[in-house]
Design an enzyme around this catalytic site. Structure first.
Site, short mmCIF file in Angstrom:
data_model
loop_
_atom_site.label_atom_id
_atom_site.label_comp_id
_atom_site.label_asym_id
_atom_site.label_seq_id
_atom_site.Cartn_x
_atom_site.Cartn_y
_atom_site.Cartn_z
N ASP A 155 51.47 43.30 36.26
CA ASP A 155 50.58 44.47 35.97
C ASP A 155 49.22 44.10 35.36
OD1 ASP A 155 52.72 45.55 37.20
OD2 ASP A 155 53.36 46.78 35.38
N ASP A 180 52.87 43.20 41.56
CA ASP A 180 52.04 44.69 41.10
C ASP A 180 50.85 44.30 40.22
OD1 ASP A 180 54.43 45.39 42.46
OD2 ASP A 180 55.44 46.12 40.81
N ARG A 240 53.47 47.20 47.74
CA ARG A 240 54.34 48.13 48.10
C ARG A 240 53.97 49.41 47.20
NH1 ARG A 240 59.17 45.53 43.87
NH2 ARG A 240 57.87 45.36 42.10
N TRP A 242 54.21 52.28 44.75
CA TRP A 242 54.90 52.57 43.59
C TRP A 242 55.44 54.02 43.60
CZ3 TRP A 242 51.76 53.20 38.51
CH2 TRP A 242 52.39 53.63 37.38
#
Length: 405
Positions: A155, A180, A240, A242
């Site tokens: 993140d 991510d 992907r 979220w």
């Protein structure tokens, strides 16, 4: 030895027509402030023209918060390898705090410009592990990052989500992460950036949750995906979903790493509107086979029913041509982010007696002079004292603070 090149310097100067930089941050006490936050706290509210803050070389260990009331701030560093803002707060795990409190830099306002700075979450960057450890959280519209670095693991950058079509532009940046590490919403254009993957297997670059009304989503154009060591040994998913209805397009990407054949993970918490590519190549420039890219995604609803969707995995050349900076970021106000990050021409320097001299540079607000690699002067004059024993650099400064190169 005389060198005419480009870097940045600092020392506030009021000479014949105004300030080159409105504030200078320097850890050695040679500026106006010792910390970045102090310079932001002192900046005026409600600006409609750029307020230029120069940040000298150093690692500034602090959490920085730019309030919504302070738009039109420019934070200019000496280069991302020299100027760093670093913090080690976590937004996940038992000690985690809210993301706006945990990100190394939280930028709440709009019309911001960042150049030549590394934003580092030192926990993620050094531990090479999760949990959430944000380097940057941008919340506003019309935000530009030029030649910056964003370094963490999980993140790294949370993009704006307060409204569906807020716009950010990252050009010639270095973005490091593994899980991510680019996530959130907004129309965000990644232009000629380097995406640096910090996990050998099973990583994800993006995890967006775009609102259904978002027009473009994340656009990656002319980027390089690479990794430490022999990059081809690193395997990664592009992303992907979220939540909600993500939109992502990778266009003309050079993948020095190995992208999993399916490209995308088919399950998380959302159903993508578009997870697609065009023109992806390997490190040698050979087009990759995209025929196995994932196009079917699923989620479970509250009743544990499985819901499927189909998302186009490959776009055509004509479709890819529509993903331009102008189309994606202009919006209804005609915003042109390249005007923000474009520098003025480099001064052409000569020697006359004991001075370096140059002709005025069109549209420059002033000039930065470094001597032997150290900032010595800001000036609106077109000359500076010269000693042949020293090495000099002179740079012009644009209205937004961009430095000539």
């Amino acid at each position: 030895m005389l060198m005419v090149a480009v870097t940045t310097t600092a020392a506030t100067a009021k000479e014949k027509g105004g300030q080159v930089f409105h504030a200078v941050v320097a850890q050695d006490g040679t500026g106006d402030y010792l910390t970045v936050q102090a310079a932001i706290d002192a900046a005026p509210v409600g600006r409609t023209e750029p307020w230029r803050i120069y940040i000298k070389e150093g690692t500034y260990k602090e959490h920085v918060d730019i309030p919504e009331s302070k738009p039109y701030l420019s934070l200019i560093g000496e280069g991302r390898h020299k100027t760093q803002i670093s913090c080690d707060r976590l937004c996940g795990g038992p000690t985690g705090v809210k993301v706006d409190e945990g990100a190394t830099v939280t930028a709440r306002s709009s019309n911001l410009f960042f150049e030549g700075i590394n934003f580092v979450n030192s926990y993620g960057h050094e531990q090479k592990d999760g949990p959430q450890a944000l380097a940057l959280f941008t919340q506003g519209d019309r935000v530009v990052l030029s030649r910056c670095g964003l370094l963490s693991f999980q993140d790294t950058w949370l993009t704006p989500f307060r409204l569906p079509n807020l716009r950010n532009y990252a050009v010639n940046c270095f973005i490091e992460g593994a899980v991510d590490f680019i996530y959130g919403q907004g129309n965000v254009f990644f232009d000629s950036d380097t995406l640096f993957i910090m996990r050998k297997k099973g990583g994800y670059i993006v995890a967006p949750n775009h609102h259904p009304d978002t027009e473009w989503g994340y656009v990656f154009r002319d980027n390089v995906i690479t990794a430490p060591g022999d990059a081809i040994e690193t395997q990664v998913f592009l992303g992907r979903p979220w939540h909600a209805q993500p939109k992502v397009a990778f266009i003309n990407t050079k993948a020095e790493v190995t992208v999993y054949p399916e490209g995308w993970r088919n399950h998380m918490g959302g159903l993508p509107t578009l997870f697609a590519e065009y023109g992806t190549t390997d490190w040698q420039g050979h087009r990759l086979d995209l025929s196995h890219r994932c196009s079917r995604y699923w989620v479970e609803n509250e009743q544990k029913d499985t819901i499927w969707c189909t998302s186009k995995a490959v776009i055509t050349a004509d479709e890819a041509a529509l993903y331009t900076v102008e189309n994606v970021l202009s919006g209804t106000d005609g915003w042109q982010p390249r005007q923000v990050m474009t520098s003025c021409p480099q001064p052409v320097v000569g020697i006359v007696g004991k001075y370096l001299i140059w002709q005025p540079v069109a549209d420059a607000v002033g000039y930065v002079v470094t001597v032997n690699g150290q900032t010595k002067r800001f000036t609106t004059d077109c000359r500076t004292p010269y000693n042949k024993k020293n090495t000099y650099r002179v740079q012009s400064v644009s209205r937004w603070g961009a430095l000539s190169r």
